[in-house]
Scaffold this active site. Structure first.
Site, PDB file in Angstrom:
ATOM      1  CD  GLU A  79       2.710   0.406  10.600  1.00  0.00           C
ATOM      2  OE1 GLU A  79       1.406  -0.250  10.770  1.00  0.00           O
ATOM      3  OE2 GLU A  79       2.504   0.282   9.299  1.00  0.00           O
ATOM      4  CD  GLU A 105       5.550 -10.102  -3.072  1.00  0.00           C
ATOM      5  OE1 GLU A 105       6.559 -11.034  -2.636  1.00  0.00           O
ATOM      6  OE2 GLU A 105       4.822 -10.880  -2.144  1.00  0.00           O
ATOM      7  CB  CYS A 122      -1.730   0.285   8.612  1.00  0.00           C
ATOM      8  SG  CYS A 122      -0.569   1.828   8.583  1.00  0.00           S
ATOM      9  CD  GLU A 136       9.757   1.045  10.394  1.00  0.00           C
ATOM     10  OE1 GLU A 136       9.516  -0.447  10.022  1.00  0.00           O
ATOM     11  OE2 GLU A 136       8.424   0.986   9.946  1.00  0.00           O
ATOM     12  CG  ASN A 168      -0.351  -0.558   2.422  1.00  0.00           C
ATOM     13  OD1 ASN A 168       0.622  -0.531   2.759  1.00  0.00           O
ATOM     14  ND2 ASN A 168      -1.257   0.797   3.375  1.00  0.00           N
TER      15      ASN A 168
END
Length: 479
Positions: free
Chosen positions: A253, A181, A287, A461, A155
């Site tokens: 995450e 992919e 998300c 992150e 995404n």
């Protein structure tokens, strides 16, 4: 419509761009048209073993490369990403579907991560600890943890790999990355920038393949010392189990189901119009997206009216069209899931205020959908939709709102709108989420930590916190 060229697809192992050859391949589909863009080579077990061998050897070189040189390469790579931003953004829109304006923004923000962590590479430090006996020197060093296996979804095919690559490389780790992919060319374009910027051969590998086989083989290898994953909760649990076998740290995450608390004293129009834009950006496949809008009862009618009106004004279409605001879903699985969630909610008594159907045109398009009067028995009240569906529900008191917002095991992002300073403080303290926006929906910045709580994962992150997961502490006592 103008035709755009899609890049040839490769594996990238030990500095070599490997074509499909005799390997199995999978089709990469343009979700706006359903047409094939290219064939993606899938790594064999031999390819993965070669990637592991290369990562192990290159780690010994890269870990001893001085931080200023690592920083120089990362900055150069960021510069190349900016120079190539239009091309990379076009690749992203073709394979992922999001509007080209969003793709451009994502590429530039990915470049920012490489710049940020180029500076963090120079700030890795340790400390001298006074000894409790004479003649002893006590040092604490922070050193690269080792080769990393990283897994990213489709995404956000630039910024999600960028967060992992930039931090790991800045720390002195080599890394094997398996992107999604569905959107491989974007990650390969980032790798090309790093390769052209002078990253030593073997420090970075890009592989694709059957996810279970790739993750199983990489994580089980004694070469890998650290795992990083962005994706669904079920897969996160599986990779955690695999990492635990080798006692390997893992940064996760995972999913979210972002609540938005809108209090009656808030700027209702801003919360509603901004909420519709936020919810349906990326076709809802984000998300940290706001999904459950919880509105204090006195403001509910006004919010609903403005939110539905803003949703109905959104322009749906191919991301390559300049006027498009909402593109297609990424694949047929997402399309089927949206239909299933809406049908289930309606069967339980929910009302569809707008949308609710797939769009009869080529590609994987679904109408931006707003649901109201959704009972707690409906699946969408418990499952992350990860698509263009918003749920509106009223609440009465602050405590009621917090209880509903915190009810689920997801705790990635949350939002609140209020003009009252005390309410803002109580909500900020009371919401269970790793990232919280008060009176705004845009909460992500390179210099801030990105991560969740509870079943939305652990570790961060970005920010000064991001590099620490790729370092290990070593205590040296010397006489």
């Amino acid at each position: 419509m103008q035709k755009y060229k899609y890049d040839q697809l490769y594996l990238f192992i030990n500095g070599v761009w490997l074509e499909a050859g005799n390997r199995d391949t999978s089709a990469v589909i343009n979700p706006a048209t359903g047409a094939a863009l290219g064939r993606l080579p899938l790594a064999t077990a031999t390819d993965l073993d070669q990637a592991l061998t290369a990562a192990k050897a290159a780690f010994e070189v890269w870990r001893h490369t001085v931080p200023t040189e690592r920083a120089h390469i990362l900055r150069n790579a960021a510069g190349l990403m900016r120079e190539r931003a239009e091309h990379i953004a076009t690749l992203m829109t073709l394979e992922e579907g999001k509007p080209l304006s969003e793709s451009r923004d994502e590429v530039l923000r990915a470049a920012e991560y490489f710049e940020w962590f180029s500076e963090e590479a120079r700030r890795i430090d340790g400390r001298v600890v006074p000894a409790n006996r004479p003649g002893v020197q006590q040092l604490v060093k922070r050193q690269a943890i080792g080769p990393v296996a990283a897994f990213t979804p489709w995404n956000f095919p630039a910024i999600t790999p960028a967060r992992k690559l930039s931090a790991a490389l800045a720390a002195g780790c080599s890394i094997i990355l398996k992107p999604g992919e569905e959107s491989p060319a974007t990650a390969l374009a980032l790798a090309r920038c790093l390769d052209d910027a002078g990253l030593p051969k073997g420090v970075l590998q890009i592989v694709f393949g059957v996810p279970d086989m790739v993750s199983g083989r990489l994580i089980a290898s004694p070469v890998i010392r650290k795992v990083a994953f962005t994706g669904s909760v079920p897969v996160g649990r599986l990779l955690s189990e695999r990492a635990a076998v080798g006692v390997k740290p893992i940064t996760l995450e995972l999913g979210g189901h972002g609540p938005v608390l809108v209090f009656e004293d808030a700027d209702i129009d801003a919360a509603a119009v901004g909420g519709a834009a936020n919810r349906f950006r990326g076709t809802g496949q984000i998300c940290i997206s706001s999904t459950r809008f919880l509105i204090q009862r006195a403001a509910y009618a006004r919010f609903e009216e403005r939110f539905v009106a803003a949703t109905q004004k959104l322009v749906i279409g191919d991301g390559m069209d300049n006027e498009t605001q909402v593109g297609p879903l990424a694949n047929p699985r997402q399309l089927a899931k949206m239909e299933s969630l809406v049908a289930d909610a309606v069967a339980h008594g929910a009302k569809v205020l707008t949308g609710g159907k797939r769009i009869d045109r080529p590609g994987y398009f679904f109408e931006p959908t707003v649901l109201a009067d959704v009972p707690m028995s409906a699946r969408i009240m418990h499952e992350e939709p990860f698509g263009p569906i918003a749920v509106l529900r009223p609440f009465d008191t602050l405590q009621d709102g917090l209880e509903e917002a915190n009810r689920l095991p997801y705790a990635l992002s949350a939002y609140a709108f209020t003009r009252d300073a005390r309410t803002a403080i109580e909500v900020g303290d009371g919401l269970e989420a790793g990232m919280i926006g008060i009176n705004q929906y845009r909460i992500i910045a390179t210099e801030l930590p990105f991560g969740g709580m509870k079943e939305s994962g652990h570790g961060s992150e970005g920010g000064t916190e991001g590099i620490g997961h790729y370092l290990t502490n070593k205590f040296i006592s010397q006489t």
